[in-house]
Design a protein around this motif. Structure first.
Motif, PDB file in Angstrom:
ATOM      1  N   ALA A   1       0.845  -1.196   0.000  1.00  0.00           N
ATOM      2  CA  ALA A   1       0.000   0.000   0.000  1.00  0.00           C
ATOM      3  C   ALA A   1       0.882   1.249   0.000  1.00  0.00           C
ATOM      4  O   ALA A   1       1.898   1.305   0.704  1.00  0.00           O
ATOM      5  CB  ALA A   1      -0.915  -0.009   1.211  1.00  0.00           C
TER       6      ALA A   1
ATOM      7  N   LYS B   1      -3.924   1.464  -2.920  1.00  0.00           N
ATOM      8  CA  LYS B   1      -4.642   1.076  -1.713  1.00  0.00           C
ATOM      9  C   LYS B   1      -5.051  -0.382  -1.834  1.00  0.00           C
ATOM     10  O   LYS B   1      -5.120  -0.934  -2.937  1.00  0.00           O
ATOM     11  CB  LYS B   1      -5.887   1.939  -1.556  1.00  0.00           C
ATOM     12  N   SER B   2      -5.363  -0.992  -0.706  1.00  0.00           N
ATOM     13  CA  SER B   2      -5.775  -2.394  -0.733  1.00  0.00           C
ATOM     14  C   SER B   2      -7.019  -2.592  -1.604  1.00  0.00           C
ATOM     15  O   SER B   2      -7.169  -3.622  -2.250  1.00  0.00           O
ATOM     16  CB  SER B   2      -6.031  -2.908   0.681  1.00  0.00           C
TER      17      SER B   2
ATOM     18  N   THR C   1      -6.859  -3.721  -5.299  1.00  0.00           N
ATOM     19  CA  THR C   1      -6.594  -5.109  -5.663  1.00  0.00           C
ATOM     20  C   THR C   1      -7.673  -5.616  -6.600  1.00  0.00           C
ATOM     21  O   THR C   1      -8.863  -5.559  -6.279  1.00  0.00           O
ATOM     22  CB  THR C   1      -6.528  -5.986  -4.408  1.00  0.00           C
TER      23      THR C   1
ATOM     24  N   THR D   1      -2.202  -6.921  -6.908  1.00  0.00           N
ATOM     25  CA  THR D   1      -2.506  -7.183  -5.502  1.00  0.00           C
ATOM     26  C   THR D   1      -1.772  -6.163  -4.652  1.00  0.00           C
ATOM     27  O   THR D   1      -0.549  -6.040  -4.742  1.00  0.00           O
ATOM     28  CB  THR D   1      -2.090  -8.598  -5.100  1.00  0.00           C
TER      29      THR D   1
ATOM     30  N   SER E   1      -0.952  -5.083  -0.882  1.00  0.00           N
ATOM     31  CA  SER E   1      -0.935  -5.562   0.496  1.00  0.00           C
ATOM     32  C   SER E   1      -0.902  -4.382   1.463  1.00  0.00           C
ATOM     33  O   SER E   1      -0.232  -3.381   1.225  1.00  0.00           O
ATOM     34  CB  SER E   1       0.286  -6.450   0.725  1.00  0.00           C
ATOM     35  N   SER E   2      -1.666  -4.522   2.531  1.00  0.00           N
ATOM     36  CA  SER E   2      -1.761  -3.420   3.500  1.00  0.00           C
ATOM     37  C   SER E   2      -0.793  -3.642   4.650  1.00  0.00           C
ATOM     38  O   SER E   2      -0.168  -4.677   4.776  1.00  0.00           O
ATOM     39  CB  SER E   2      -3.184  -3.310   4.014  1.00  0.00           C
TER      40      SER E   2
END
Length: 120
Positions: free
Chosen positions: A14, A87-88, A91, A117, A119-120
């Protein structure tokens, strides 16, 4: 017929950035409006960026405005999507598409998609 192949997807944290490419073959894309769509799990496919055949007009929904930039290089028969501040919720599988009618479609040709994808 226009064949479209996306590339550049992957896993990013992210806040990071990715640049997607869409390479066209079969015909020149100079006469087509081009768009990027995405489909997140459990959601419908939606338009995230579009650019007119000349590159003079672009469209972004509020969800990505200020973060995503669409561009095209007609000489290379390629369209790009620069994605920043990811941002997540970004995705999704991202698809490139070509339209003869307008930046909001309908779209006639589609690529197979590339997974992004975040990831946060």
């Amino acid at each position: 017929q226009v064949q479209l192949v996306e590339s550049g997807g992957g896993l990013v944290q992210a806040g990071g950035s990715l640049r997607l490419s869409c390479a066209a073959s079969g015909r020149t894309i100079s006469g087509y409006h081009m768009g990027w769509f995405r489909r997140a799990p459990g959601k419908e496919r939606g338009l995230v960026a579009a650019i007119s055949w000349s590159g003079s007009d672009t469209y972004y929904p509020d969800s990505v405005k200020g973060r995503f930039i669409i561009s095209r290089d007609n000489a290379k028969n390629t369209v790009y999507l620069q994605m920043n501040s990811l941002k997540s919720e970004d995705t999704a599988v991202y698809f490139c598409a070509a339209s003869r009618k307008g930046v909001v479609g309908p779209y006639d040709y589609w690529g197979q998609g590339t997974q992004v994808t975040v990831s946060s």
